[in-house]
Enzyme design. Structure first.
Site, mmCIF file in Angstrom:
data_model
loop_
_atom_site.group_PDB
_atom_site.id
_atom_site.type_symbol
_atom_site.label_atom_id
_atom_site.label_comp_id
_atom_site.label_asym_id
_atom_site.label_seq_id
_atom_site.Cartn_x
_atom_site.Cartn_y
_atom_site.Cartn_z
ATOM 1 N N ILE A 183 -2.142 -11.650 -7.194
ATOM 2 C CA ILE A 183 -3.414 -11.572 -8.460
ATOM 3 C C ILE A 183 -2.510 -12.613 -9.319
ATOM 4 C CG2 ILE A 183 -3.092 -10.051 -10.313
ATOM 5 C CD1 ILE A 183 -2.045 -8.080 -8.796
ATOM 6 N N ASP A 201 7.342 -19.980 -9.382
ATOM 7 C CA ASP A 201 7.394 -19.098 -8.278
ATOM 8 C C ASP A 201 8.059 -19.340 -7.171
ATOM 9 O OD1 ASP A 201 6.286 -17.484 -5.668
ATOM 10 O OD2 ASP A 201 4.816 -17.493 -6.855
ATOM 11 N N ASP A 231 13.940 -19.221 -9.242
ATOM 12 C CA ASP A 231 13.579 -17.273 -8.692
ATOM 13 C C ASP A 231 13.691 -17.562 -10.608
ATOM 14 O OD1 ASP A 231 15.395 -15.633 -8.710
ATOM 15 O OD2 ASP A 231 15.194 -15.841 -6.393
ATOM 16 N N GLY A 241 7.485 -10.263 -8.833
ATOM 17 C CA GLY A 241 8.182 -9.244 -8.427
ATOM 18 C C GLY A 241 8.091 -8.941 -7.076
ATOM 19 N N SER A 282 2.897 -0.984 -13.592
ATOM 20 C CA SER A 282 2.220 -0.024 -12.574
ATOM 21 C C SER A 282 1.460 0.890 -12.879
ATOM 22 C CB SER A 282 2.414 -0.123 -11.520
ATOM 23 O OG SER A 282 1.816 0.708 -10.008
ATOM 24 N N TYR A 332 10.976 1.149 -5.839
ATOM 25 C CA TYR A 332 9.817 0.125 -6.423
ATOM 26 C C TYR A 332 9.309 0.209 -7.878
ATOM 27 C CZ TYR A 332 5.228 -2.384 -7.886
ATOM 28 O OH TYR A 332 4.428 -2.029 -8.024
ATOM 29 N N LYS A 350 9.640 -0.831 -12.053
ATOM 30 C CA LYS A 350 8.837 -0.930 -13.076
ATOM 31 C C LYS A 350 8.602 -0.050 -14.439
ATOM 32 C CE LYS A 350 6.504 -3.808 -10.911
ATOM 33 N NZ LYS A 350 5.875 -4.878 -11.239
ATOM 34 N N ARG A 364 1.565 10.786 4.147
ATOM 35 C CA ARG A 364 2.709 9.844 4.037
ATOM 36 C C ARG A 364 3.260 9.707 2.522
ATOM 37 N NH1 ARG A 364 1.334 3.174 1.920
ATOM 38 N NH2 ARG A 364 0.535 4.282 0.631
ATOM 39 N N ASP A 403 3.469 9.578 -1.064
ATOM 40 C CA ASP A 403 1.896 9.775 -2.258
ATOM 41 C C ASP A 403 1.123 10.927 -2.627
ATOM 42 O OD1 ASP A 403 0.935 7.184 -0.723
ATOM 43 O OD2 ASP A 403 -0.126 8.051 0.951
HETATM 44 P P1 NAD Z 1 2.488 -11.318 -5.240
HETATM 45 O O1 NAD Z 1 3.926 -10.701 -3.992
HETATM 46 O O2 NAD Z 1 1.546 -11.371 -3.940
HETATM 47 O O3 NAD Z 1 3.131 -12.004 -6.289
HETATM 48 C C1 NAD Z 1 4.533 -12.037 -6.142
HETATM 49 C C2 NAD Z 1 4.862 -13.517 -6.529
HETATM 50 O O4 NAD Z 1 6.577 -13.627 -7.094
HETATM 51 C C3 NAD Z 1 5.469 -14.171 -5.020
HETATM 52 O O5 NAD Z 1 4.366 -15.272 -4.847
HETATM 53 C C4 NAD Z 1 6.707 -14.112 -5.038
HETATM 54 O O6 NAD Z 1 6.931 -15.116 -3.960
HETATM 55 C C5 NAD Z 1 6.484 -13.990 -6.531
HETATM 56 N N1 NAD Z 1 8.357 -13.985 -6.499
HETATM 57 C C6 NAD Z 1 8.442 -12.853 -6.539
HETATM 58 N N2 NAD Z 1 9.938 -13.033 -6.909
HETATM 59 C C7 NAD Z 1 10.185 -14.205 -7.745
HETATM 60 C C8 NAD Z 1 11.322 -14.234 -8.214
HETATM 61 N N3 NAD Z 1 12.821 -14.066 -8.154
HETATM 62 N N4 NAD Z 1 11.065 -15.537 -8.879
HETATM 63 C C9 NAD Z 1 10.647 -15.852 -8.947
HETATM 64 N N5 NAD Z 1 8.901 -15.904 -7.835
HETATM 65 C C10 NAD Z 1 9.032 -14.708 -7.594
HETATM 66 O O7 NAD Z 1 2.080 -9.556 -5.947
HETATM 67 P P2 NAD Z 1 0.807 -9.682 -6.689
HETATM 68 O O8 NAD Z 1 0.185 -8.119 -5.829
HETATM 69 O O9 NAD Z 1 0.661 -10.510 -7.180
HETATM 70 O O10 NAD Z 1 1.291 -8.362 -7.578
HETATM 71 C C11 NAD Z 1 2.260 -9.432 -9.138
HETATM 72 C C12 NAD Z 1 2.389 -8.332 -9.715
HETATM 73 O O11 NAD Z 1 1.994 -7.332 -10.135
HETATM 74 C C13 NAD Z 1 4.175 -7.712 -9.507
HETATM 75 O O12 NAD Z 1 4.926 -7.725 -10.238
HETATM 76 C C14 NAD Z 1 3.324 -6.279 -8.688
HETATM 77 O O13 NAD Z 1 4.592 -5.302 -9.006
HETATM 78 C C15 NAD Z 1 2.679 -5.894 -10.010
HETATM 79 N N6 NAD Z 1 1.522 -4.778 -9.697
HETATM 80 C C16 NAD Z 1 0.965 -5.134 -8.211
HETATM 81 C C17 NAD Z 1 -0.052 -4.181 -7.812
HETATM 82 C C18 NAD Z 1 -0.599 -4.526 -6.502
HETATM 83 O O14 NAD Z 1 -1.014 -3.620 -6.221
HETATM 84 N N7 NAD Z 1 -1.449 -5.813 -5.508
HETATM 85 C C19 NAD Z 1 -0.035 -2.801 -8.145
HETATM 86 C C20 NAD Z 1 0.257 -3.217 -9.927
HETATM 87 C C21 NAD Z 1 1.440 -3.822 -10.011
HETATM 88 C C1 UD1 Z 2 0.770 1.981 -3.337
HETATM 89 C C2 UD1 Z 2 2.186 2.582 -3.721
HETATM 90 C C3 UD1 Z 2 2.206 2.063 -5.677
HETATM 91 C C4 UD1 Z 2 2.059 0.913 -5.754
HETATM 92 C C5 UD1 Z 2 0.185 0.363 -4.584
HETATM 93 C C6 UD1 Z 2 0.078 -0.966 -4.797
HETATM 94 C C7 UD1 Z 2 2.722 3.524 -2.579
HETATM 95 C C8 UD1 Z 2 3.931 5.294 -2.256
HETATM 96 N N1 UD1 Z 2 2.375 4.008 -3.504
HETATM 97 O O1 UD1 Z 2 -0.165 2.756 -4.452
HETATM 98 O O2 UD1 Z 2 3.971 2.344 -5.878
HETATM 99 O O3 UD1 Z 2 2.029 0.506 -7.081
HETATM 100 O O4 UD1 Z 2 0.054 0.679 -3.722
HETATM 101 O O5 UD1 Z 2 1.312 -1.981 -4.623
HETATM 102 O O6 UD1 Z 2 3.412 2.755 -1.095
HETATM 103 N N2 UD1 Z 2 -3.886 4.457 2.799
HETATM 104 C C9 UD1 Z 2 -4.074 4.904 4.342
HETATM 105 N N3 UD1 Z 2 -3.882 4.286 5.183
HETATM 106 C C10 UD1 Z 2 -3.212 3.207 5.085
HETATM 107 C C11 UD1 Z 2 -2.769 2.661 3.829
HETATM 108 C C12 UD1 Z 2 -2.983 3.242 1.944
HETATM 109 O O7 UD1 Z 2 -4.885 6.142 4.438
HETATM 110 O O8 UD1 Z 2 -3.119 2.562 6.032
HETATM 111 C C13 UD1 Z 2 -4.104 5.327 2.234
HETATM 112 C C14 UD1 Z 2 -3.379 6.009 1.186
HETATM 113 O O9 UD1 Z 2 -2.671 7.423 1.079
HETATM 114 C C15 UD1 Z 2 -3.958 5.976 -0.060
HETATM 115 C C16 UD1 Z 2 -5.189 5.014 -0.966
HETATM 116 O O10 UD1 Z 2 -5.205 4.393 1.324
HETATM 117 O O11 UD1 Z 2 -4.505 7.615 -0.784
HETATM 118 C C17 UD1 Z 2 -4.163 3.681 -0.991
HETATM 119 O O12 UD1 Z 2 -3.117 3.579 -0.686
HETATM 120 P P1 UD1 Z 2 -2.359 1.839 -1.435
HETATM 121 O O13 UD1 Z 2 -2.728 0.851 -1.495
HETATM 122 O O14 UD1 Z 2 -1.287 2.139 -0.242
HETATM 123 O O15 UD1 Z 2 -1.814 1.948 -2.858
HETATM 124 P P2 UD1 Z 2 -1.113 4.069 -3.129
HETATM 125 O O16 UD1 Z 2 -0.681 4.513 -2.308
HETATM 126 O O17 UD1 Z 2 -1.904 4.061 -4.368
#
Ligand code: NAD
Ligand code: UD1
Length: 338
Positions: free
Chosen positions: A12, A31, A58, A82, A124, A149, A153, A292, A295
């Site tokens: 992101i 990063d 870090d 994170g 999240s 995790y 949050k 899973r 879920d």
């Molecule tokens: P990502 O893992 O791709 O990016 C996180 C970045 O943070 C990475 O580049 C990693 O190297 C860096 N990082 C981690 N720990 C660090 C530290 N201690 N110091 C410096 N850098 C560090 O993840 P993302 O999908 O881009 O997610 C970004 C944020 O959004 C995270 O906080 C994640 O929990 C939150 N989030 C993501 C999702 C999702 O589905 N991707 C959903 C809800 C919330």
């Molecule tokens: C998951 C995390 C959630 C996190 C979010 C973003 C769990 C229990 N929850 O959410 O805490 O904030 O990712 O990182 O892991 N699915 C399949 N097959 C797969 C993968 C997923 O069927 O191989 C299904 C899951 O059961 C769900 C949907 O696809 O119904 C979405 O799954 P996923 O992308 O992992 O996201 P969340 O479960 O919403």
């Protein structure tokens, strides 16, 4: 004047940095590359035709972070850094609490010393736990996250609310993301999970490109439209636009604010698979297996609060999300190592 983006090389964060550069912001990325590649930022700068400053380190290293603030005129912080792998957080809770909570505490202390009090935090929808009524609005009480995790949050949200209460100069946005997917339309940057993907869309994309033989669908017996889990998938570009809108709002309003970033529409796993097959022309083999652990059956946002207060709404369809994921995955079958 610069925006600090922690975790700016990640999935992101890299899309956010690109958007900030295009909007003419000066950007400093911190990063440690524990889950990302410097290549992502090289590509971001090449698309934007502008440079950003990248500092490897870090966020838990307070002296390092102090130095970053001393050497740059930072006015606001977007905090993405994170750890996010749910399964790993169950087996390594201390690692997750340390990174996600200690990292944020350190960042806040350094910001306070530097007199910078504008912060956007990546939260999240997991903080709602297993909400019973859909859609989920911000006034729905937070629930019980099913893993460390998710708890990290929720704890950070509470810490940041306390910080905002303690000093009226703080402006903090707690952005609750639903399920971010998709990639920049160039196909040059996207989500590049290390090892086996935990999330649905990256898994489907790797099956489509031939890196994995088949998808396991976790549960076909939920009380949902077709028995599979339902989620609110949101295009990463829409998510990034939500951050820009939140940053603008924080410039004029103090305190801690919560906004859902979702589309307001739930799609089932089977709908995602069908959409992906449609845009890619590839067959996605799948088997429906047991649910899973941890879920929830369904989850989608009421995004009207963000619409009213930020003037922001998601615009991209599930088809757009899948088409952009496919462009990224097919151009980069092995991610940034391609
Ligand atoms: P990502 O893992 O791709 O990016 C996180 C970045 O943070 C990475 O580049 C990693 O190297 C860096 N990082 C981690 N720990 C660090 C530290 N201690 N110091 C410096 N850098 C560090 O993840 P993302 O999908 O881009 O997610 C970004 C944020 O959004 C995270 O906080 C994640 O929990 C939150 N989030 C993501 C999702 C999702 O589905 N991707 C959903 C809800 C919330
Ligand atoms: C998951 C995390 C959630 C996190 C979010 C973003 C769990 C229990 N929850 O959410 O805490 O904030 O990712 O990182 O892991 N699915 C399949 N097959 C797969 C993968 C997923 O069927 O191989 C299904 C899951 O059961 C769900 C949907 O696809 O119904 C979405 O799954 P996923 O992308 O992992 O996201 P969340 O479960 O919403």
């Amino acid at each position: 004047m610069a925006v600090l983006v922690t975790g700016g090389a990640g999935y992101i964060g890299s899309h956010m940095v690109l958007s900030l550069l295009k909007e003419a912001y000066e950007v400093v990325v911190v990063d440690n590359f524990c889950n990302s590649s410097p290549e992502a930022l090289r590509r971001v700068c090449s698309i934007a035709e502008r440079e950003c400053s990248v500092v490897e380190g870090d966020i838990r290293d307070e002296a390092f972070l102090d130095k970053v603030f001393k050497e740059n005129d930072i006015t606001e912080v977007l905090h993405f850094a994170g750890l996010k792998a749910v399964g790993e957080s169950v087996s390594a809770p201390l690692k997750y609490y340390d990174n996600n909570i200690t990292g944020t505490l350190t960042l806040c202390r350094v910001m306070q010393r530097a007199g910078v009090r504008n912060l956007v935090f990546s939260s999240s929808a997991t903080v709602y736990g297993d909400a019973k009524n859909m859609p989920i609005s911000e006034d729905c009480p937070t629930g019980t996250p099913t893993n460390p995790y998710g708890r990290s949050k929720l704890i950070v949200e509470e810490i940041l609310r306390d910080v905002a209460k303690s000093d009226p100069e703080w402006s903090i946005a707690l952005l609750r993301y639903f399920n971010p997917v998709g990639a920049h339309e160039s196909g040059l940057i996207g989500e590049d999970p290390m090892g086996e993907p935990n999330n649905l869309v990256p898994y489907v994309a790797q099956v489509a490109v031939g890196r994995r033989p088949r998808l396991s669908i976790f549960g076909g017996d939920y009380q949902t439209k077709d028995g599979t889990g339902v989620r609110d998938y949101i295009h990463v570009e829409d998510l990034v636009a939500g951050h820009l809108a939140a940053m603008k709002k924080l410039a004029t309003e103090k305190g801690a604010k919560i906004w859902n970033l979702g589309t307001g529409h739930g799609s089932s796993v089977l709908e995602v698979v069908e959409a992906f097959q449609r845009v890619s022309g590839r067959d996605i083999s799948y088997t429906i297996i047991d649910r899973r652990e941890g879920d929830i059956p369904e989850c989608w946002a009421d995004p009207s609060h963000a619409k009213k207060e930020l003037g922001w709404a998601a615009t991209k369809s599930l088809n757009d999300m899948m088409a952009d994921t496919w462009r990224w995955q097919s151009k980069n079958p092995d991610g940034y190592r391609s």
